[in-house]
Structures are given as structure tokens and as C-alpha cells.
Design an enzyme around this catalytic site. Structure first.
Site, PDB file in Angstrom:
ATOM      1  N   LYS A 430      45.607  10.254  39.220  1.00 49.85           N
ATOM      2  CA  LYS A 430      46.074  11.028  38.068  1.00 49.85           C
ATOM      3  C   LYS A 430      47.359  10.425  37.505  1.00 49.85           C
ATOM      4  O   LYS A 430      48.033   9.649  38.187  1.00 49.85           O
ATOM      5  CB  LYS A 430      46.318  12.471  38.508  1.00 49.85           C
ATOM      6  N   ARG A 528      48.004  28.173  43.358  1.00 53.79           N
ATOM      7  CA  ARG A 528      48.039  27.452  42.095  1.00 53.79           C
ATOM      8  C   ARG A 528      46.677  27.645  41.435  1.00 53.79           C
ATOM      9  O   ARG A 528      46.504  28.512  40.626  1.00 53.79           O
ATOM     10  CB  ARG A 528      48.367  25.977  42.365  1.00 53.79           C
ATOM     11  N   TYR A 653      78.704   5.920  24.506  1.00 49.15           N
ATOM     12  CA  TYR A 653      78.716   7.203  23.773  1.00 49.15           C
ATOM     13  C   TYR A 653      79.581   8.231  24.484  1.00 49.15           C
ATOM     14  O   TYR A 653      79.529   8.345  25.720  1.00 49.15           O
ATOM     15  CB  TYR A 653      77.299   7.786  23.712  1.00 49.15           C
ATOM     16  N   MET A 702      69.815   5.464  25.331  1.00 44.57           N
ATOM     17  CA  MET A 702      68.354   5.544  25.267  1.00 44.57           C
ATOM     18  C   MET A 702      67.692   4.266  25.804  1.00 44.57           C
ATOM     19  O   MET A 702      66.721   4.316  26.552  1.00 44.57           O
ATOM     20  CB  MET A 702      67.893   5.804  23.827  1.00 44.57           C
TER      21      MET A 702
HETATM   22  C1  LIG Z   1      47.834  14.816  43.717  1.00 47.18           C
HETATM   23  C2  LIG Z   1      46.888  15.481  44.584  1.00 47.18           C
HETATM   24  C3  LIG Z   1      46.568  14.925  45.832  1.00 47.18           C
HETATM   25  C4  LIG Z   1      47.233  13.720  46.406  1.00 47.18           C
HETATM   26  O1  LIG Z   1      48.474  14.050  46.923  1.00 47.18           O
HETATM   27  P1  LIG Z   1      49.454  13.008  47.618  1.00 47.18           P
HETATM   28  O2  LIG Z   1      50.550  13.821  48.150  1.00 47.18           O
HETATM   29  O3  LIG Z   1      49.918  12.098  46.531  1.00 47.18           O
HETATM   30  O4  LIG Z   1      48.688  12.312  48.652  1.00 47.18           O
HETATM   31  C5  LIG Z   1      45.571  15.542  46.564  1.00 47.18           C
HETATM   32  N1  LIG Z   1      44.945  16.661  46.100  1.00 47.18           N
HETATM   33  C6  LIG Z   1      45.268  17.225  44.921  1.00 47.18           C
HETATM   34  C7  LIG Z   1      44.557  18.448  44.488  1.00 47.18           C
HETATM   35  C8  LIG Z   1      46.247  16.655  44.123  1.00 47.18           C
HETATM   36  O5  LIG Z   1      46.561  17.219  42.970  1.00 47.18           O
END
Ligand SMILES: *Cc1c(COP(=O)(O)O)cnc(C)c1O
Length: 758
Positions: A430, A528, A653, A702
Site C-alpha cells: 500500500k 478499526r 525565513y 519548502m
Molecule cells: C499495513 C498492513 C499490514 C502490514 O503491516 P506491517 O506492520 O507493515 O508489517 C498488515 N495488515 C494490514 C491490514 C495492514 O494494513
């Protein structure tokens, strides 16, 4: 190697004449005085190459050597033995031959015009867990290298793998004599090169001399008649024989077949071979991959001109789906004449659209105009091509993040090695694979044995499909307005609520599909997303009524896996196990169950891996118990200007920093828009230049940041480390009160991503 010879025994082994004698023993051989680490009982061979070893005898003496094999007059003190021979290389080979003859183990000689090192290393890999194998180091396959390799053998070895290479007629007789192989592997021969040989037949015949006295030689069936004619017994194979081993679709399937045949013959079980052949190490040297100017993909492999490495680089370039047009740029100026045609022939075998030869540092103008092309730059280490390649980098490459693919692969392997046999690996990619770039890491994972990928949103999955990713992809947040795209791209949604399930079933039915794969997320303590345990009855009822979807897996997610106190996690694992029992009892289909993330996999894979684990950050090496894993990321920038300040001058700045002494500051090409956050201003953050820590002074801008370099000799364009050897990602995250995940995913897209293959 431990020779265990007296000086006079050594003398008779090498057919020499003792012109000066001192008593002593010889255990090790030395021919490069720079490499002398222990001189205890060493013998120095004075070779005549591009340097004359006789010029270094005094140096060897000073480092403690007391026995010398020479072919010229030398002046050495009386406490030495000096053995005179006609030809020191020949004498060295004689010694190697005597050493080899002490052993009765099978000695397997490997030759052919291509792939020797690959085959040697792969065969070693297939055998090493079953036998103690001695083998040629690196590609030491020349007249000298073969002798060195043989001298490495010792009484613990059970099998020896020795590579032999020739570049002129009549060289093989000598190699055959000193190796005296009992078996052979013939790797095959290229089409029409080798200027040093009058014809292809003679080139082949020269190779075959190595096998003149072997019991038999492993060959590809296509060489049957040539070996027959030379009366060499063979054991033949071809790719067809290994259908069950899945090697047909892979690169180097001929090489793989030969290795399998030899290992099988030597007694490695078929099940083990199947397992091992899927994980052979790739051997090419260091390669850098990056997005270049004009949409080009650059493969920078300007570190050596070894044929095996070239073949690997070409295999990589031509098997990758990234960029349809492929060209090759070569600098052959540091390559021996005889090798050039070999290299060109190998390249032409792959059929690049064009091959450019760069000479005298000049880049052809058409090359600079190339667009959307995969360009392989290949030269030896001494060529200037590696500098010219820089012209193809985007300007944005003045700040970049580097990922070490070898470390990533090793982390993946390590995590997989903790799992019970048969457990699958889903890798979460992701947020552009945790900020590492859109598709490189997914491609890499696809090649290196991940079973599933996971993304957060449908768009991310669509990008993967559009870029040639074929693995099944689980989408964590699957929204009704993205269901069309989900189905279109064969993505597998995670379902966490009944309303969402019903909407998805409808979408699937509209497409006239059935048994569409879905995954169910269940709540065990993260709070969640996910079905509550109390929803399960209704959920199961719903699933029972439709065949539009099929539950492929049921999963949950750990909320506190990195807490050294494992109580909460163990509670979640227990709840999950209970849900699993219930689901298995009530749903007829077989499903996978998974709950562990990277941290969980490190801690609980013995008790709770179930059918699959979902790892993310772990493949990059950044977990709290991370010392088992290798860090894979470096973040670098460069200096754009240096300024000398006098007391009273203010910086940047808001003028938040005033120099209270004369100082020098460096302006860096990185700012908060790159992810180098503004909260790092005024001493909160640090970078390293030439290994020295430099605090941020003034506010981060920036696109730029100023750091104090008063006590460091540095210049414009010098490299600056933000994360790397001196500053870990955890330390950097600590400045920001955050975690490595956020650092990785906050580095802006405009920062170039570079991948190191080695
Ligand atoms: C991101 C995620 C993982 C992986 O987690 P890590 O701590 O990066 O290994 C596993 N399961 C779900 C549902 C996630 O969102």
C-alpha cells in the site's frame, strides 16, 4: 588450504632447484604482497604479469615470508629458501596438481563459453546443504585461477566444483592435466565468435579436451553428436525433463536443467531440488535502476564486463515488462580484443533495437534523444561510462532515496524462513509500497516468491495491474464506488460490513460472475474495520444465500504487535482462533486464515501463522526487533551552495537563527515539500556530510535546508546523508516524534527512487 610441506618437499613438487636453503615449512601460498595477512609458513611465487613479482620479493621478506619460488636471480638473506624454476606459473600449477591429487572426492570441471560462474554457483547452491563443497572462488577460471581454486580444496570437502576458461588454442590440455576432473559440466557454446580460434568447431573441440578423461559429462541434448564423435560419455538433459520443476518459464532454463541433472545424479532428493531451484541466487554485480530523462528506464551496470554478469543484466532487461523498447550501450575500450566479439554476440542474441558503442567519452546524439526506452549501460569498472550515465538522470536526482534490493530479498527470505512449511506470504504494498515507488517493489516481489499482494485502495491495485503485476491482490478498503474497477482489474476486496457485502454481491451479479474471491476482515481488538463476533451469524447466513462470491480468506489485524508485553496480542490471537473454528464449522468452502503483520510474524509465527502472513515494513528491515533484518533504505541529497557568515548574520525565513561566531553553512537540495519536515528546523534535525553530524540551522524551507558545516571540509555537490549508515531511519523518526512508516511514506514523489541490485 594447508599444504604441510617442507621447503625441500615443495621444491620437488614444483620440479625446482634449491639455490639457497633454510629449514622451514610451507602451508600457504602468497603471490600478492598487499594481501599478506599471515606469513606463517607462506611461500611467495614471483609471477610475471603486468607487474613482475620479482620486484616484490624484498617486500614479502619484510612481511615475514621465508620461502620463494622464482625464475630470475634474486638477492635474499640467508634465512630463506629460494627455489629456482623455469616458469613460476607452471610451477604453481604443478603444486596445485599435486595438491588436487591428494583427494579422492569427485572433482567436477565446468566449461563452455557462457554461464560457467552461474552454473558453478547454482550447482553449489543445490548441493551445499547435503555436501561439503569446495568451489572456484568468484570466476577464478584462468590458468592461474584454476590453480588457485584447486589449492583451496581441503580434506573436509566431499565434492569440488572447478571452473575452467580458455581464450587461446591449446590452453585446455594444461587445465585438464591439473584439474584431472572425474566429471564434467558443459555449459554450451555461443554461435560465431572467438577470434583466437580458427573455427567454431575448433573452439568447441578445445573445450571438449577438458572432458577427455571424465567418467561422464553433463550436457544439453543438443550437443549429443559432438560429444559422441569425441567418445566422451555423457549424461544428457533438456528443459523438457524438468516440467514439474517449473523452470520453463524462467530465465536461464538451460542452465537450470544442467544444474538439476548434476545435483540429481549426485543424490539430492527431488523434493529438495524442487524447493531449492525456486530460490537460486542471482549473481550479477551491482546494478542501479532509475527513472531517467525523457521517460527512460536506466539500468546502470558499469561495474564489470564479466560475461556472466552481462548475461544476467541482459536477462533482467529483456525479461522485465517495464518499457517495450530496449537498447544497449556498451563501452568496450577496456576490454581485451578477443572478448569484444563475444560480448557483441551475446548482446545481439537478445535482439535490442539498437546497440550503441561509446568511445572516447562521446555520447552519440541519437542516444541522448531516446524516449520511453529501457537503456542498459554496460562497461567495465575502469570505463568513464559510469560518469556519462549521470547525464541521463533527472535533475530531481539531486535528492534521492536508494533501496537495496538484496537486503529486501534477504528480509523476505528471513521472514519466510520463520513460517511453518506451506504458509503463504502476502506482502502489503500500500501507499506505493511504503513510499518506495509505484511498481518496482511489487515486480521484485512477484519475481521473488510472494504469494499475494495487499493494497489499501482500488486505485493502487489498478496501477499494479496496468503495470504487469499478475499476483492476486487484496484491497483493504474497498469502497462501493470503486467496485467496478475492482472487478475490472481482478482485485479481491476485503469485506468488513454487511452493507458492503450486499453491494459487492450486486456488482458481481451485474457482471454475471460467480465465486468472485473476497476476504473477510473480523474484529479482534484493533477497533478499526471488521465484523464483530456478534455479526457472524448474520454474515454466515448472507454468504450461504449467494454464490456470487467465495470467501478466500478470513483475517484480522494486530493492534499492539510491537509491544514487548505480549498480553494484548495473545488475547487477539485467541479470539481469532475461536472465530476460525466457528467459520470453518459453518462455511463449506476451504478458506485461508491470517492475522500476523511483520512484527507479529517475527514473534508469533510458530503459534499463529495459520495459512498466511501479511508483512509490510519487515521486508524493508524496519521492525522494533529489527536486528534480524537488514536496513534497506538510504535517503541522500547534495549541497547546492556554501556560505560564510559573520556574527550577527541571520539564516533563512523568519530569521530564527543568528550566527554568534563566524560560521559556514551549506544549503541542501531538500525541503519540507520533499518530506524533510519543517519541524526539523533549528537543531531538531541533523544530516551527515562525510560522516560528520551537521545540525539544521534556521527554518527548513519548502525546497531547501541550511545546515551548519563550520567544522567540515565540504564542497558544492557533495553527498549528504539524511538516512543511511550514520543515521538510522529510527533515529530520524525520533527527531520527528514519529515512526519509520511515516518517514518512508512522507518522502515526496518528486524525490527520485533508485534501486540497487547486487
Ligand atoms: C499495513 C498492513 C499490514 C502490514 O503491516 P506491517 O506492520 O507493515 O508489517 C498488515 N495488515 C494490514 C491490514 C495492514 O494494513
Amino acid at each position: 588450504m594447508k599444504l604441510g610441506l617442507t621447503h625441500s618437499e615443495l621444491c620437488s613438487y614444483v620440479n625446482g632447484r634449491l639455490v639457497q636453503e633454510a629449514s622451514g615449512n610451507v602451508d600457504i601460498v602468497i603471490y600478492d604482497t598487499r594481501k599478506i595477512t599471515t606469513t606463517r609458513d607462506g611461500v611467495f611465487f614471483a609471477f610475471i604479469g603486468h607487474r613482475d613479482g620479482h620486484d616484490f620479493v624484498q617486500k614479502a621478506y619484510d612481511k615475514g615470508v621465508r620461502c620463494f619460488v622464482v625464475s630470475k636471480d634474486v638477492d635474499l638473506p640467508e634465512d630463506t629458501s629460494v627455489i629456482y624454476v623455469e616458469n613460476t606459473l607452471y610451477a604453481f600449477q604443478e603444486l596445485a596438481k599435486e595438491h588436487r591429487n591428494r583427494f579422492t572426492m569427485p572433482v567436477i570441471a565446468i566449461t563452455g563459453s557462457l554461464g560457467k560462474t552461474t552454473i558453478k554457483e547454482w550447482l553449489y547452491y543445490l548441493l551445499k546443504d547435503d555436501f561439503r563443497v569446495g568451489r572456484t572462488p568468484k570466476s577464478y577460471n584462468s590458468q592461474l585461477g584454476v590453480a588457485q581454486s584447486l589449492l583451496e580444496l581441503n580434506e573436509h570437502h566431499e565434492i569440488a566444483l572447478i571452473e575452467a576458461d580458455i581464450s587461446h588454442p591449446n590452453e585446455m590440455d594444461r587445465l585438464e592435466e591439473i584439474i584431472s576432473p572425474t566429471m564434467g559440466v558443459f555449459t554450451g557454446i555461443g554461435k560465431n565468435y572467438e577470434q583466437n580460434f580458427p573455427s567454431k568447431e575448433q573452439h568447441l573441440a578445445e573445450h571438449l579436451k577438458l572432458f577427455a578423461h571424465t567418467n561422464f559429462t553433463f550436457i544439453l541434448t543438443e550437443y549429443h553428436s559432438q560429444f559422441r564423435r569425441n567418445k566422451i560419455s555423457t549424461i544428457e538433459t533438456s528443459v523438457n525433463e524438468w516440467k514439474d520443476f517449473g523452470i520453463e518459464q524462467q530465465n536461464f532454463s538451460d542452465n537450470r536443467s544442467l544444474c538439476l541433472k548434476a545435483a540429481e545424479f549426485l543424490g539430492v532428493e527431488s523434493a529438495k531440488l524442487k524447493e531449492r531451484i525456486a530460490h537460486l541466487p542471482m549473481l550479477s554485480g551491482r546494478q542501479e535502476l532509475f527513472e531517467g530523462i525523457n521517460g527512460n528506464l536506466i539500468i546502470n551496470d558499469t561495474y564489470n564486463m564479466d560475461l556472466d554478469a552481462l548475461e544476467q543484466a541482459l536477462e533482467y532487461q529483456f525479461s522485465s515488462k517495464e518499457r517495450a523498447r530496449k537498447i544497449v550501450v556498451l563501452d568496450l575500450s577496456h576490454v581485451e580484443e578477443a572478448r569484444k566479439s563475444e560480448i557483441l554476440e551475446l548482446v545481439s542474441k537478445y535482439g535490442p533495437e539498437r546497440v550503441f558503442r561509446v568511445e572516447d567519452n562521446v555520447l552519440p546524439p541519437e542516444l541522448i534523444e531516446m524516449k520511453d526506452t529501457s537503456i542498459l549501460f554496460k562497461s567495465s569498472f575502469h570505463s568513464n561510462l559510469k560518469v556519462l550515465v549521470q547525464k541521463f538522470k533527472n535533475r530531481k536526482h539531486e535528492t534521492w532515496v536508494e533501496f537495496d534490493l538484496k537486503a529486501i530479498r534477504s528480509n523476505l527470505r528471513h521472514l519466510q524462513s520463520l513460517l511453518p512449511k506451506g504458509t503463504k506470504t502476502l506482502v502489503m504494498v500500500k501507499a506505493s509500497s511504503y513510499g518506495t515507488g509505484d511498481v518496482k517493489i511489487p515486480h521484485f516481489l512477484q519475481e521473488h516468491g510472494a504469494d499475494y499482494l495487499g493494497v489499501a485502495y482500488t486505485d493502487e491495485g489498478a496501477t499494479l495491474r496496468e503495470n504487469g503485476i499478475e499476483l492476486p491482490i487484496l484491497v483493504m478498503n474497498s469502497e462501493p464506488n470503486a467496485f467496478e474497477d475492482t472487478i475490472l482489474h481482478r482485485l479481491e476486496p476485503s469485506i468488513h460490513a454487511l452493507s458492503q457485502l450486499k453491494a459487492f454481491v450486486e456488482a458481481v451479479e451485474q457482471h454475471g460472475l460467480s465465486n468472485y474471491p473476497i476476504h473477510l476482515e473480523v474484529e479482534t481488538g484493533m477497533h478499526r474495520l471488521g465484523f464483530e463476533e456478534s455479526d457472524l451469524t448474520e454474515l454466515l447466513g448472507c454468504l450461504g444465500k449467494t454464490d456470487a462470491v467465495q470467501v478466500v480468506s478470513v483475517f484480522s489485524h494486530l493492534a499492539d504487535a510491537d509491544n514487548p508485553d505480549e498480553e494484548y496480542s495473545l488475547g487477539q490471537l485467541e479470539t481469532f482462533a475461536r472465530i476460525k473454528e466457528r467459520m470453518k464449522g459453518e462455511l463449506p468452502c476451504s478458506m485461508m486464515f491470517h492475522i500476523l503483520n511483520s512484527e507479529g510474524a517475527l514473534k508469533f509465527s510458530k503459534i499463529a501463522a495459520h495459512d498466511m502472513v501479511r508483512i509490510g515494513i519487515g521486508i524493508f528491515g524496519y521492525t522494533s526487533g529489527g536486528d534480524q533484518l537488514l536496513p534497506s533504505m538510504k535517503w541522500k541529497t547534495t549541497v547546492s551552495q556554501l556560505k560564510n557568515l559573520t556574527p550577527g548574520d541571520t539564516i533563512g525565513y523568519g530569521r530564527t537563527y543568528t550566527a554568534n561566531k563566524p560560521m559556514t553553512i551549506a544549503t541542501l537540495r531538500v525541503g519540507y515539500a520533499d518530506g524533510f519536515k519543517r519541524s526539523l528546523s533549528n537543531g531538531v534535525g541533523h544530516v551527515y556530510i562525510h560522516g560528520v553530524q551537521c545540525p539544521v540551522v534556521g527554518n527548513v524551507c519548502m525546497d531547501m535546508t541550511m545546515v551548519d558545516v563550520t567544522n567540515i571540509a565540504c564542497s558544492v555537490n557533495d553527498e549528504v546523508e539524511i538516512i543511511g549508515e550514520h543515521q538510522t531511519i529510527q533515529e530520524f523518526a525520533d527527531f520527528l516524534n514519529t515512526i519509520p512508516y511515516e518517514v518512508m511514506t512522507s518522502i515526496n514523489k518528486r524525490v527520485a527512487r533508485v534501486y540497487i541490485r547486487s
